[in-house]
Motif scaffolding. Structure first.
Motif, PDB file in Angstrom:
ATOM      1  N   LYS A   2       0.853  -1.183   0.000  1.00  0.00           N
ATOM      2  CA  LYS A   2       0.000   0.000   0.000  1.00  0.00           C
ATOM      3  C   LYS A   2       0.897   1.244   0.000  1.00  0.00           C
ATOM      4  O   LYS A   2       1.743   1.407   0.882  1.00  0.00           O
ATOM      5  N   VAL A   3       0.689   2.108  -0.994  1.00  0.00           N
ATOM      6  CA  VAL A   3       1.532   3.282  -1.197  1.00  0.00           C
ATOM      7  C   VAL A   3       0.689   4.548  -1.064  1.00  0.00           C
ATOM      8  O   VAL A   3      -0.436   4.610  -1.558  1.00  0.00           O
ATOM      9  N   LEU A   4       1.266   5.557  -0.407  1.00  0.00           N
ATOM     10  CA  LEU A   4       0.652   6.878  -0.341  1.00  0.00           C
ATOM     11  C   LEU A   4       1.455   7.827  -1.214  1.00  0.00           C
ATOM     12  O   LEU A   4       2.670   7.968  -1.033  1.00  0.00           O
ATOM     13  N   LEU A   5       0.789   8.471  -2.156  1.00  0.00           N
ATOM     14  CA  LEU A   5       1.389   9.557  -2.928  1.00  0.00           C
ATOM     15  C   LEU A   5       0.915  10.840  -2.269  1.00  0.00           C
ATOM     16  O   LEU A   5      -0.269  11.164  -2.280  1.00  0.00           O
ATOM     17  N   TRP A   6       1.855  11.560  -1.656  1.00  0.00           N
ATOM     18  CA  TRP A   6       1.517  12.735  -0.842  1.00  0.00           C
ATOM     19  C   TRP A   6       2.032  13.971  -1.544  1.00  0.00           C
ATOM     20  O   TRP A   6       3.236  14.157  -1.711  1.00  0.00           O
ATOM     21  N   THR A   7       1.124  14.825  -1.962  1.00  0.00           N
ATOM     22  CA  THR A   7       1.480  16.002  -2.742  1.00  0.00           C
ATOM     23  C   THR A   7       0.922  17.254  -2.098  1.00  0.00           C
ATOM     24  O   THR A   7       0.327  17.208  -1.015  1.00  0.00           O
ATOM     25  N   ARG A   8       1.076  18.339  -2.774  1.00  0.00           N
ATOM     26  CA  ARG A   8       0.588  19.626  -2.269  1.00  0.00           C
ATOM     27  C   ARG A   8      -0.916  19.734  -2.491  1.00  0.00           C
ATOM     28  O   ARG A   8      -1.489  18.965  -3.272  1.00  0.00           O
ATOM     29  N   PRO A   9      -1.557  20.699  -1.805  1.00  0.00           N
ATOM     30  CA  PRO A   9      -2.982  20.898  -2.036  1.00  0.00           C
ATOM     31  C   PRO A   9      -3.275  21.154  -3.513  1.00  0.00           C
ATOM     32  O   PRO A   9      -2.576  21.923  -4.171  1.00  0.00           O
ATOM     33  N   LYS A  10      -4.261  20.474  -4.007  1.00  0.00           N
ATOM     34  CA  LYS A  10      -4.575  20.531  -5.435  1.00  0.00           C
ATOM     35  C   LYS A  10      -5.318  21.822  -5.761  1.00  0.00           C
ATOM     36  O   LYS A  10      -6.407  22.061  -5.270  1.00  0.00           O
ATOM     37  N   ILE A  47      -0.689   7.842   8.368  1.00  0.00           N
ATOM     38  CA  ILE A  47       0.540   7.387   7.708  1.00  0.00           C
ATOM     39  C   ILE A  47       0.823   5.916   8.003  1.00  0.00           C
ATOM     40  O   ILE A  47       1.340   5.198   7.150  1.00  0.00           O
ATOM     41  N   SER A  48       0.447   5.463   9.184  1.00  0.00           N
ATOM     42  CA  SER A  48       0.780   4.085   9.574  1.00  0.00           C
ATOM     43  C   SER A  48       0.110   3.028   8.696  1.00  0.00           C
ATOM     44  O   SER A  48       0.536   1.878   8.688  1.00  0.00           O
ATOM     45  N   LYS A  49      -0.892   3.393   7.921  1.00  0.00           N
ATOM     46  CA  LYS A  49      -1.600   2.438   7.050  1.00  0.00           C
ATOM     47  C   LYS A  49      -0.795   2.051   5.810  1.00  0.00           C
ATOM     48  O   LYS A  49      -1.160   1.119   5.115  1.00  0.00           O
ATOM     49  N   TYR A  50       0.306   2.762   5.550  1.00  0.00           N
ATOM     50  CA  TYR A  50       1.031   2.588   4.288  1.00  0.00           C
ATOM     51  C   TYR A  50       2.373   1.898   4.491  1.00  0.00           C
ATOM     52  O   TYR A  50       2.998   2.016   5.540  1.00  0.00           O
ATOM     53  N   ASP A  51       2.812   1.220   3.444  1.00  0.00           N
ATOM     54  CA  ASP A  51       4.124   0.573   3.457  1.00  0.00           C
ATOM     55  C   ASP A  51       5.228   1.538   3.043  1.00  0.00           C
ATOM     56  O   ASP A  51       6.374   1.403   3.475  1.00  0.00           O
ATOM     57  N   ILE A  52       4.882   2.482   2.188  1.00  0.00           N
ATOM     58  CA  ILE A  52       5.857   3.467   1.708  1.00  0.00           C
ATOM     59  C   ILE A  52       5.117   4.750   1.347  1.00  0.00           C
ATOM     60  O   ILE A  52       3.963   4.715   0.908  1.00  0.00           O
ATOM     61  N   ILE A  53       5.793   5.869   1.560  1.00  0.00           N
ATOM     62  CA  ILE A  53       5.237   7.183   1.257  1.00  0.00           C
ATOM     63  C   ILE A  53       6.071   7.796   0.135  1.00  0.00           C
ATOM     64  O   ILE A  53       7.296   7.808   0.201  1.00  0.00           O
ATOM     65  N   HIS A  54       5.387   8.305  -0.889  1.00  0.00           N
ATOM     66  CA  HIS A  54       6.064   8.967  -2.013  1.00  0.00           C
ATOM     67  C   HIS A  54       5.686  10.438  -1.954  1.00  0.00           C
ATOM     68  O   HIS A  54       4.520  10.799  -2.086  1.00  0.00           O
ATOM     69  N   LEU A  55       6.689  11.287  -1.731  1.00  0.00           N
ATOM     70  CA  LEU A  55       6.477  12.731  -1.636  1.00  0.00           C
ATOM     71  C   LEU A  55       6.764  13.386  -2.979  1.00  0.00           C
ATOM     72  O   LEU A  55       7.690  12.996  -3.687  1.00  0.00           O
TER      73      LEU A  55
END
Length: 90
Positions: A2-10, A47-55
């Motif tokens: 499970k991956v989180l793609l974390w970006t700026r406010p859209k 954040i704990s729900k993810y295996d890796i975070i992509h900033l």
């Protein structure tokens, strides 16, 4: 995985959103579960729900805070060090 793609406010503009959407699309094609967040901050529970975070977008005012949150949650993070000109806002 499970991956989180974390970006700026859209705000609707910027090539970084195209990259985020494309990255999510192709990861999903590989069978990877992907969520995208444009929240300024996330809790450790989120954040704990993810295996890796992509900033994405390295020159945001809170990028260090995001990296530190990943570190505190013991989650690996990777970055796409895109640059967003500050004259366009956050």
């Amino acid at each position: 995985m499970k991956v989180l793609l974390w970006t700026r406010p859209k705000d609707g503009i910027g090539g970084d959103f195209i990259q985020v959407d494309s990255t999510a699309h192709y990861l999903r094609e590989l069978g990877i579960e992907v969520d995208v967040s444009d929240k300024y901050r996330l809790s450790s529970d989120e954040i704990s729900k993810y295996d890796i975070i992509h900033l994405f977008v390295i020159n945001l005012p809170n990028i260090e805070e995001k990296v530190e949150m990943c570190r505190r949650c013991n989650k690996p993070c990777v970055m796409s060090p895109l640059y967003r000109d500050p004259k366009y806002g956050e």
